[in-house]
Enzyme design. Structure first.
Site, PDB file in Angstrom:
ATOM      1  N   THR A  19     -76.504 -48.566  53.350  1.00  0.00           N
ATOM      2  CA  THR A  19     -77.938 -48.365  53.181  1.00  0.00           C
ATOM      3  C   THR A  19     -78.332 -47.102  53.924  1.00  0.00           C
ATOM      4  O   THR A  19     -77.653 -46.680  54.857  1.00  0.00           O
ATOM      5  CB  THR A  19     -78.715 -49.583  53.716  1.00  0.00           C
ATOM      6  OG1 THR A  19     -80.104 -49.423  53.464  1.00  0.00           O
ATOM      7  CG2 THR A  19     -78.498 -49.780  55.202  1.00  0.00           C
ATOM      8  N   ARG A  37     -81.780 -37.311  40.640  1.00  0.00           N
ATOM      9  CA  ARG A  37     -80.985 -37.556  41.849  1.00  0.00           C
ATOM     10  C   ARG A  37     -80.424 -38.970  41.839  1.00  0.00           C
ATOM     11  O   ARG A  37     -81.091 -39.932  41.511  1.00  0.00           O
ATOM     12  CB  ARG A  37     -81.848 -37.340  43.092  1.00  0.00           C
ATOM     13  CG  ARG A  37     -81.129 -37.589  44.422  1.00  0.00           C
ATOM     14  CD  ARG A  37     -81.347 -38.997  44.949  1.00  0.00           C
ATOM     15  NE  ARG A  37     -80.756 -39.178  46.278  1.00  0.00           N
ATOM     16  CZ  ARG A  37     -80.710 -40.356  46.917  1.00  0.00           C
ATOM     17  NH1 ARG A  37     -81.238 -41.440  46.360  1.00  0.00           N
ATOM     18  NH2 ARG A  37     -80.153 -40.446  48.106  1.00  0.00           N
ATOM     19  N   VAL A  38     -79.169 -39.099  42.217  1.00  0.00           N
ATOM     20  CA  VAL A  38     -78.508 -40.395  42.347  1.00  0.00           C
ATOM     21  C   VAL A  38     -77.888 -40.472  43.726  1.00  0.00           C
ATOM     22  O   VAL A  38     -77.184 -39.544  44.151  1.00  0.00           O
ATOM     23  CB  VAL A  38     -77.426 -40.590  41.264  1.00  0.00           C
ATOM     24  CG1 VAL A  38     -76.650 -41.881  41.503  1.00  0.00           C
ATOM     25  CG2 VAL A  38     -78.056 -40.596  39.877  1.00  0.00           C
ATOM     26  N   GLY A  39     -78.148 -41.544  44.442  1.00  0.00           N
ATOM     27  CA  GLY A  39     -77.572 -41.739  45.763  1.00  0.00           C
ATOM     28  C   GLY A  39     -76.277 -42.507  45.718  1.00  0.00           C
ATOM     29  O   GLY A  39     -75.566 -42.528  44.701  1.00  0.00           O
ATOM     30  N   ASP A  40     -75.965 -43.177  46.801  1.00  0.00           N
ATOM     31  CA  ASP A  40     -74.691 -43.886  46.901  1.00  0.00           C
ATOM     32  C   ASP A  40     -74.701 -45.249  46.228  1.00  0.00           C
ATOM     33  O   ASP A  40     -73.644 -45.791  45.903  1.00  0.00           O
ATOM     34  CB  ASP A  40     -74.313 -44.063  48.367  1.00  0.00           C
ATOM     35  CG  ASP A  40     -75.311 -44.934  49.115  1.00  0.00           C
ATOM     36  OD1 ASP A  40     -76.527 -44.655  49.037  1.00  0.00           O
ATOM     37  OD2 ASP A  40     -74.897 -45.904  49.779  1.00  0.00           O
ATOM     38  N   GLY A  50     -78.128 -41.767  51.064  1.00  0.00           N
ATOM     39  CA  GLY A  50     -76.926 -41.921  50.251  1.00  0.00           C
ATOM     40  C   GLY A  50     -76.009 -40.728  50.230  1.00  0.00           C
ATOM     41  O   GLY A  50     -74.781 -40.877  50.098  1.00  0.00           O
ATOM     42  N   THR A  95     -82.432 -49.823  49.996  1.00  0.00           N
ATOM     43  CA  THR A  95     -81.492 -50.512  49.148  1.00  0.00           C
ATOM     44  C   THR A  95     -81.341 -51.947  49.600  1.00  0.00           C
ATOM     45  O   THR A  95     -81.478 -52.228  50.775  1.00  0.00           O
ATOM     46  CB  THR A  95     -80.108 -49.832  49.306  1.00  0.00           C
ATOM     47  OG1 THR A  95     -80.239 -48.453  48.999  1.00  0.00           O
ATOM     48  CG2 THR A  95     -79.062 -50.452  48.422  1.00  0.00           C
TER      49      THR A  95
END
Length: 338
Positions: free
Chosen positions: A249, A226-229, A252, A198
């Site tokens: 970073t 999928r989705v991270g932070d 996530g 990131t």
């Protein structure tokens, strides 16, 4: 007791970028310099943050708004950095071969916008800002985010590069997903098959107002959807103009579980320095899952209202870039637990 065994990781300085090479780095320091910084200032994660900062500085040095600087800076790794396999146009695909992008942005008034799992749009940071300014919502996802971007005049295009596609097909031969820590610093990008990370940016303009942004293609070969932070306000990014801002970073999922960036800002509100607040957030992650601490990387970067900045990570290898009137291309090696 935590296992303090140190892991040696290979990870040299980054490969040359499209427009600039690593010789432009002024110096690499072992830790932040203490003391008050003058405004304006912009900081961002990882070595490619140097180039994002340079672009953001064009706005800040002319008295521009921090929010505008964040958007301009984040667009550099999204678009121009062909050696970056973790952000924007050159992002690595998921396990189904889709390049899906996540991003968020937040201004000094607490306004925020976000997109997640968006495809076929090269500049998610700009779409996130459009969500913030042109809709009553905070987040748009998937096909809805892409549709909105096109309606706002953004170009729809294929983002999967030949190099990233080749890496994905190589990965399919074994199909074993295991992200490697700090691979964004390695010489195997772009398209390194475990590349994941990131760029998070924080800026204070000449008026003392803070804004931030975060943008990524997420973990390489993640599950589709999928989705991270990175696009989640409070996890990958948080700004409070009375206190400061923070971004994260790394993996996530661990940041989300601890609402990491919000936590860092709240710790600064209680009087901790940016580095101390980042360290405390890291220690909470380690305390909850000590058995996983040696296997994952999470790092936080923060700046307070005075312009003081700092960072802390679980593993060594995390770096961040600083740009102000005195330091145009400073890269700093952040402190870490291991």
């Amino acid at each position: 007791m935590f296992n303090r065994r140190k892991f040696i990781k290979t990870g040299a300085a980054s490969a040359s970028l499209l427009l600039l090479d690593k010789q432009s780095f002024a110096e690499i320091l072992p830790r932040q310099k203490t003391g008050k910084e003058q405004f304006p200032i912009v900081i961002s994660t990882w070595d490619f943050g140097v180039y994002a900062n340079k672009e953001a500085w064009k706005t800040l040095s002319k008295g521009g708004r921090a929010l505008d600087a964040i958007e301009a800076g984040a667009r550099v790794p999204e678009e121009l950095d062909i050696t970056n396999g973790t952000v924007g146009r050159t992002g690595t695909p998921d396990r189904d071969g889709h390049v899906t992008l996540d991003s968020c942005i937040m201004d000094e008034f607490g306004n925020c916008g976000s997109v997640a799992a968006m495809e076929n749009i090269a500049h998610p940071i700009s779409v996130a800002r459009m969500v913030m300014e042109r809709t009553p919502h905070v987040m748009l996802v998937g096909e809805g985010a892409t549709q909105f971007a096109v309606e706002q005049g953004m170009k729809k295009e294929k983002l999967l590069t030949p190099k990233a596609e080749k890496a994905w097909k190589e990965w399919l031969k074994t199909a074993k997903y295991s992200p490697v820590m700090n691979v964004e610093n390695g010489t195997n990008r772009p398209g390194g098959k475990y590349n994941h990370d990131t760029i998070g940016m924080l800026a204070i303009d000449a008026k003392g107002n803070i804004s931030g942004g975060c943008t990524t293609s997420g973990m390489a070969f993640k599950m589709h959807g999928r989705v991270g932070d990175s696009p989640i306000i409070g996890a990958g990014l948080y700004v409070d103009n009375e206190v400061g801002g923070a971004t994260s970073t790394g993996v996530g999922e661990e940041v989300i579980r601890n609402v990491g960036s919000f936590l860092v800002v709240e710790l600064m509100r209680q009087g901790l320095s940016p580095e101390e607040a980042c360290k405390e957030a890291v220690m909470r992650i380690i305390k909850k899952k000590p058995e996983n601490a040696e296997k994952v990387q999470v790092g936080f970067l923060a700046i307070n209202k005075k312009g003081e900045y700092g960072a802390y990570a679980i593993q060594k290898g995390f770096s961040y870039a600083v740009c102000n009137a005195e330091k145009q291309d400073l890269l700093i090696s952040g402190k870490s637990y291991y």
